[in-house]
Every structure is written in structure tokens, then in C-alpha cells.
Design a protein around this motif. Structure first.
Motif, PDB file in Angstrom:
ATOM      1  N   LEU A 207      10.331 -15.375 -12.780  1.00 19.57           N
ATOM      2  CA  LEU A 207      11.865 -16.096 -12.986  1.00 19.57           C
ATOM      3  C   LEU A 207      12.922 -15.173 -12.782  1.00 19.57           C
ATOM      4  O   LEU A 207      14.076 -15.934 -13.026  1.00 19.57           O
ATOM      5  N   SER A 208      12.692 -14.030 -12.558  1.00 17.61           N
ATOM      6  CA  SER A 208      14.040 -13.428 -12.203  1.00 17.61           C
ATOM      7  C   SER A 208      14.568 -13.466 -10.833  1.00 17.61           C
ATOM      8  O   SER A 208      13.992 -14.217 -10.085  1.00 17.61           O
ATOM      9  N   THR A 209      15.692 -13.018 -10.614  1.00 19.84           N
ATOM     10  CA  THR A 209      16.217 -13.410  -9.213  1.00 19.84           C
ATOM     11  C   THR A 209      15.567 -12.975  -8.099  1.00 19.84           C
ATOM     12  O   THR A 209      15.536 -13.232  -6.826  1.00 19.84           O
ATOM     13  N   LYS A 210      14.702 -11.845  -8.508  1.00 19.79           N
ATOM     14  CA  LYS A 210      13.882 -10.789  -7.599  1.00 19.79           C
ATOM     15  C   LYS A 210      12.703 -11.937  -7.248  1.00 19.79           C
ATOM     16  O   LYS A 210      12.270 -11.713  -5.959  1.00 19.79           O
ATOM     17  N   ASN A 211      12.329 -12.647  -7.902  1.00 16.58           N
ATOM     18  CA  ASN A 211      11.016 -13.497  -7.681  1.00 16.58           C
ATOM     19  C   ASN A 211      11.068 -15.022  -7.858  1.00 16.58           C
ATOM     20  O   ASN A 211      10.197 -15.586  -7.568  1.00 16.58           O
ATOM     21  N   MET A 308      18.527 -10.409  -5.164  1.00 17.59           N
ATOM     22  CA  MET A 308      18.244 -11.715  -4.321  1.00 17.59           C
ATOM     23  C   MET A 308      18.012 -11.736  -2.798  1.00 17.59           C
ATOM     24  O   MET A 308      17.317 -12.203  -2.195  1.00 17.59           O
ATOM     25  N   GLU A 309      18.507 -10.556  -2.282  1.00 15.34           N
ATOM     26  CA  GLU A 309      18.358 -10.192  -0.864  1.00 15.34           C
ATOM     27  C   GLU A 309      16.911  -9.774  -0.737  1.00 15.34           C
ATOM     28  O   GLU A 309      16.236 -10.162   0.297  1.00 15.34           O
ATOM     29  N   VAL A 310      16.418  -8.912  -1.741  1.00 13.62           N
ATOM     30  CA  VAL A 310      15.004  -8.409  -1.697  1.00 13.62           C
ATOM     31  C   VAL A 310      13.947  -9.801  -1.594  1.00 13.62           C
ATOM     32  O   VAL A 310      13.034  -9.754  -0.889  1.00 13.62           O
ATOM     33  N   ASN A 311      14.366 -10.527  -2.503  1.00 14.06           N
ATOM     34  CA  ASN A 311      13.560 -11.809  -2.728  1.00 14.06           C
ATOM     35  C   ASN A 311      13.672 -12.415  -1.387  1.00 14.06           C
ATOM     36  O   ASN A 311      12.437 -12.940  -0.776  1.00 14.06           O
ATOM     37  N   ALA A 312      14.806 -12.619  -0.700  1.00 18.05           N
ATOM     38  CA  ALA A 312      14.928 -13.332   0.398  1.00 18.05           C
ATOM     39  C   ALA A 312      14.081 -12.594   1.749  1.00 18.05           C
ATOM     40  O   ALA A 312      13.346 -13.432   2.276  1.00 18.05           O
ATOM     41  N   PHE A 313      14.186 -11.300   1.785  1.00 17.82           N
ATOM     42  CA  PHE A 313      13.423 -10.366   2.627  1.00 17.82           C
ATOM     43  C   PHE A 313      12.053 -10.647   2.436  1.00 17.82           C
ATOM     44  O   PHE A 313      11.154 -10.797   3.173  1.00 17.82           O
ATOM     45  N   GLN A 314      11.471 -10.598   1.396  1.00 23.21           N
ATOM     46  CA  GLN A 314      10.129 -10.709   0.974  1.00 23.21           C
ATOM     47  C   GLN A 314       9.396 -12.083   1.272  1.00 23.21           C
ATOM     48  O   GLN A 314       8.321 -12.338   1.909  1.00 23.21           O
ATOM     49  N   ALA A 336       5.352  -9.429  -3.510  1.00 25.30           N
ATOM     50  CA  ALA A 336       4.939  -9.975  -2.245  1.00 25.30           C
ATOM     51  C   ALA A 336       3.863 -11.036  -2.318  1.00 25.30           C
ATOM     52  O   ALA A 336       4.068 -11.869  -1.819  1.00 25.30           O
ATOM     53  N   PHE A 337       2.974 -10.737  -2.933  1.00 26.58           N
ATOM     54  CA  PHE A 337       2.081 -11.616  -3.078  1.00 26.58           C
ATOM     55  C   PHE A 337       2.387 -12.778  -3.928  1.00 26.58           C
ATOM     56  O   PHE A 337       1.983 -14.017  -3.461  1.00 26.58           O
ATOM     57  N   TRP A 338       3.172 -12.752  -5.009  1.00 29.84           N
ATOM     58  CA  TRP A 338       3.635 -14.029  -5.622  1.00 29.84           C
ATOM     59  C   TRP A 338       4.564 -14.798  -4.671  1.00 29.84           C
ATOM     60  O   TRP A 338       4.640 -16.055  -4.705  1.00 29.84           O
ATOM     61  N   LYS A 339       5.034 -14.233  -3.619  1.00 30.44           N
ATOM     62  CA  LYS A 339       5.643 -15.012  -2.434  1.00 30.44           C
ATOM     63  C   LYS A 339       4.865 -15.518  -1.327  1.00 30.44           C
ATOM     64  O   LYS A 339       5.189 -16.184  -0.533  1.00 30.44           O
ATOM     65  N   GLY A 340       3.512 -15.462  -1.559  1.00 29.64           N
ATOM     66  CA  GLY A 340       2.400 -15.973  -0.877  1.00 29.64           C
ATOM     67  C   GLY A 340       2.588 -15.138   0.461  1.00 29.64           C
ATOM     68  O   GLY A 340       2.007 -15.631   1.594  1.00 29.64           O
ATOM     69  N   LYS A 341       2.614 -13.994   0.369  1.00 27.38           N
ATOM     70  CA  LYS A 341       2.802 -13.003   1.744  1.00 27.38           C
ATOM     71  C   LYS A 341       1.573 -12.157   1.779  1.00 27.38           C
ATOM     72  O   LYS A 341       1.042 -11.790   0.664  1.00 27.38           O
TER      73      LYS A 341
END
Ligand code: UDP
Length: 421
Positions: A207-211, A308-314, A336-341
Motif C-alpha cells: 500500500l505504500s506509494t512505492k508499491n 512514486m517514480e520508482v513505482n512507475a518505472f518498475q 517488481a514481482f508485486w507489479k507483475g514483472k
């Protein structure tokens, strides 16, 4: 008083609420945590480390502590005092615990102990539980008079084969602790003598801005705004600029892939942390590589790349690389996995445990192997998508924040309960 990390009220009040995790991790875990928090009501906890930003420990504490507070547990986060000379030494200790060489002179030992003694003098002694992270503040316990408290040393580093000289110096300070926690059994140094050892793997906060979820369209716009061409493959590594993260090796991987796929681009994102003097040297070397290469992008927190940018890049990259040579855990892999990468990563430390079992062939041990697997995944979008889905499910089950809260509270209850003090 030791500097206290200010944690915004907004963290505690609204956004950080254990109930928000229920749909992600299920009822049983949330109910167990609520039960533990009720049992520990009134216990005062103090986390101590050396930096509030940059690197995985700061990342973790910034999310973990507000959640403990939201559960009604009185928890503070304090930072050890340090100047550049001290952080030069503690970075050396960090590397030495991972097996690196470090000249342990008399002056080094004195500087390290002086800083720990000074910080100990500034630390309140009225907490019930102190959780001290990594080698920087490890000796603080030796200098604090708090006989009734439980002292836990939390090692985030692969300390399975420490440099013998540095380990011989640090070991007695670590053996002062009631409990020592490692990420995994493999990391336990062979001759450590403590009453209790526990193993708890780190986690990410979904739930963080990172993820948190971000629409792909916005993420892609962030990448385009940063100069990347969305019509060509984008590789990404997000890491401190540190020799063990092998950013120069990643550049060699990208150049090998580029021989077969001239369109490919690489983005390196690296946070500069106050307790990590090596980062600046590497940043200069990386910039030298990038200066004449229009497809090699380098970003840091200094140029405005935040969570936020790290999130967007990942989310926006086609493939994530984490070519670590040694690694405590590597939160970026779970991120990265959490973002389906899909992730191609070094077979090091805590990285393999994060991989879904069917995709462990993407754990690599050389630049060549890494380039081969990067090429394979970029050219096979279906495998890439299946890998990303499996990675996300593994993280959901094992590496989300509530699991860490449960494990830590259970450990505290056990340590307080049976008189480990
Ligand atoms: N990180 C970041 N910006 C950067 C580089 C890293 O926000 O430029 C974050 C990254 O997303 C992760 C943490 O820092 O949350 C690094 O943790 P990890 O466990 O991967 O490595 P460590 O730095 O602790 O060795």
C-alpha cells in the motif's frame, strides 16, 4: 536524545490501517496480528538504525513502524549519530560481514565504539524492547544500561562467511543481545553464541506509494517524460550504486543484449544514502559509461526520482534486472514481482527465496547468463507474463508487510514472556 524519525500523522491515522491489508492477505493473518497487538498493549518498542532513507532497511522501517503505531503499540524509530568517517567504517563493516576485506585498525575500532558510546548516552533507557538493525549501531547495547529490556539485533546482511577479523571484533557486541534475527538460516555465522536465534524474511508494503497500484498509462508517461522511447524494449535495475549490486555488470549485460537487439534501452535508478559513501564513486563510473550512450539512462533521488517514480518505472519497464553478487534480501525483487514483472536476478542471498519455483532458471551467475536470459524473456512475452503472475502470487503469500508484523510481534511476545531479559 537520539534523533527520532518523524513519522507523519497521516501515515498512522488513515492510510496505515491493518484492515486495509485484509483483502490482500486474508482474515487469519490479520486476526492473529490483532490478537498479538492486544497482548502486547503497553509494551514500548524502539527501533534503531543508521539512516531514515536510502536502502531496504529504511524502506522497511518507514512502513513497518507506522503500522505498529496504528495497532496501538508505542513504537519509536531512532537513528544512531554518525559523521562521514563513521559511515565509511560502517560501510566497510557491512561489506566485511558479506566477506569483503577491511583494514581493522585501532583507530577504526575506536571511532566505531566512540560513536556507539555517544549514541548510547543519548538513548532513553525506558523501552521494553530495543530492535537494533545491522552493524552500524550494533555496539550500542553494550553501552546502554537497560537491564530489564529485551535486546534484539536484526541482521539484514548475508553474514554467512564474514571477514574473520571484523567478525571477531563485532561478535562479542552481538553476543550481548538476547535474540539475534537473520533473514534465513544460511546467513547464520558459524560461531555465533547467543541464547536465541530467529529467522524472519523482509517484506514489502503493497500500500505504500512505492508499491500501490498505478495505471499503466500514467507509468508509461513517466518513462516517456524521462526520455525513454516507449516503442523500444526497456530494461531496469533499481538499486543503491554499490559494487555488490553490480551496476557496471548490468551495463555489460545490456551491451551484450544490444548486440542482438539494437533497440534495447537500460534505465538505472540508484538512491544515494547518507550512510553509503561508496555510492558516489560508483555514480561517477556509471555516468562515464552513460555519457556517450543515448540508450543508457541514469537517475537518482537527487534528480527527483522518488518512490512514486520508482513505482512507475518498475511498472512501465519491460523487464527488471537485479544482478546482485551478494544480497541480504533484495526488496526490489519483491517490488517488481508485486507489479507483475519478470525479473532476471543474481543467485545471491535472499533473492532465490522470492522466486516462484517454476522460474528459478532466471536466477543467474554471470554477465553472459544474465544477458541470455534477458534476451529470452524480452523475446518471449508470454513466458514473461506468466513469470510475472507467478512472482506476484508468491509475494502475496510470503512477502507482504502483515507477515513481518506478525513474526516480529510473536518474537517479542516470546522474548518478553519467558524472561529472555
Ligand atoms: N530504492 C529507491 N530508489 C533507488 C534505489 C533503491 O527507492 O534509487 C529502494 C528500492 O525500491 C528498495 C530499497 O531502496 O525499496 C532497496 O532495498 P533492497 O533490499 O533491494 O537493497 P538494499 O539497498 O537494502 O541493499
Amino acid at each position: 536524545m537520539l534523533p527520532k524519525v518523524a513519522i507523519g500523522r497521516h501515515c498512522c491515522a488513515q492510510s496505515t490501517n491493518l484492515e486495509n491489508y485484509r483483502p490482500l492477505v486474508g482474515d487469519a493473518l490479520i486476526d492473529e496480528i490483532n490478537g498479538l497487538a492486544a497482548e502486547l498493549n503497553g509494551v514500548r518498542i524502539c527501533h534503531i538504525n543508521s539512516t531514515a532513507e536510502g536502502g531496504g532497511v529504511a524502506e522497511l522501517l518507514a512502513r513497518h513502524i507506522p503500522l505498529l503505531q496504528a495497532l496501538g503499540l508505542s513504537t519509536d524509530w531512532r537513528l544512531i549519530h554518525g559523521d562521514p568517517a563513521f559511515f565509511q567504517i560502517t560501510k566497510g563493516f557491512h561489506n566485511a560481514l558479506q566477506g569483503g576485506a577491511f583494514p581493522l585498525t585501532q583507530a577504526v575500532q575506536e571511532t566505531y565504539l566512540d560513536h556507539n558510546r555517544e549514541s548510547a548516552g543519548l538513548l532513553e533507557a525506558d523501552y521494553d524492547v530495543y530492535i537494533v538493525h545491522d552493524p552500524q549501531p550494533a555496539a550500542i547495547r553494550h553501552f546502554v544500561e537497560a537491564p530489564k529490556a529485551v535486546w534484539i539485533w536484526r541482521c539484514h546482511i548475508d553474514s554467512s562467511e564474514p571477514n574473520p577479523e571484523v567478525w571477531a571484533f563485532l561478535r562479542p557486541f552481538i553476543e550481548d543481545y538476547d535474540v539475534v534475527v537473520f533473514t534465513m538460516p544460511d546467513f547464520l555465522p558459524p560461531d555465533l553464541q547467543v541464547d536465541r536465534v530467529a529467522f524472519i524474511a523482509p517484506v514489502i508494503d503493497p500500500l505504500s506509494t512505492k508499491n500501490m497500484e498505478l495505471p499503466l498509462e500514467i507509468c508509461r508517461r513517466v518513462l516517456a517524460d524521462s526520455g525513454l522511447d516507449l516503442h523500444r524494449p526497456i530494461l531496469l535495475q533499481v538499486s543503491r550504486f554499490d559494487p555488490w549490486k553490480d551496476p557496471l555488470g548490468v551495463i555489460r549485460v545490456y551491451r551484450l543484449v544490444k548486440e542482438r537487439m539494437p533497440d534495447v534501452q537500460l534505465a538505472l535508478i540508484g538512491a544515494m544514502a547518507r550512510d553509503d559513501p561508496e555510492g558516489w564513486v560508483l555514480l561517477e563510473m556509471i555516468n562515464e559509461e552513460a555519457v556517450n550512450d543515448p540508450d543508457l539512462y541514469v537517475f537518482t533521488n537527487l534528480t527527483g526520482v522518488g518512490n512514486m517514480e520508482v513505482n512507475a518505472f518498475q511498472r512501465g519497464a519491460d523487464l527488471v534486472i537485479q544482478k546482485s553478487l551478494k544480497e541480504g534480501f533484495g526488496l526490489v525483487v519483491s517490488e517488481a514481482f508485486w507489479k507483475g514483472k519478470a525479473v532476471v536476478a543474481g543467485k545471491a542471498g535472499g533473492i532465490p527465496m522470492q522466486f516462484p519455483p517454476d522460474f528459478r532458471n532466471f536466477l543467474v551467475e554471470s554477465v553472459e547468463e544474465c544477458a541470455e536470459q534477458v534476451f529470452n524473456l524480452i523475446t518471449q512475452p508470454r513466458v514473461r507474463a506468466a513469470f510475472g503472475r507467478a512472482g506476484r502470487e508468491r509475494v502475496r503469500q510470503e512477502f507482504l508487510l502483515p507477515r513481518l508484523v506478525r513474526d516480529e510481534l510473536a518474537l517479542i511476545r516470546e522474548a518478553l514472556g519467558d524472561g529472555a531479559r
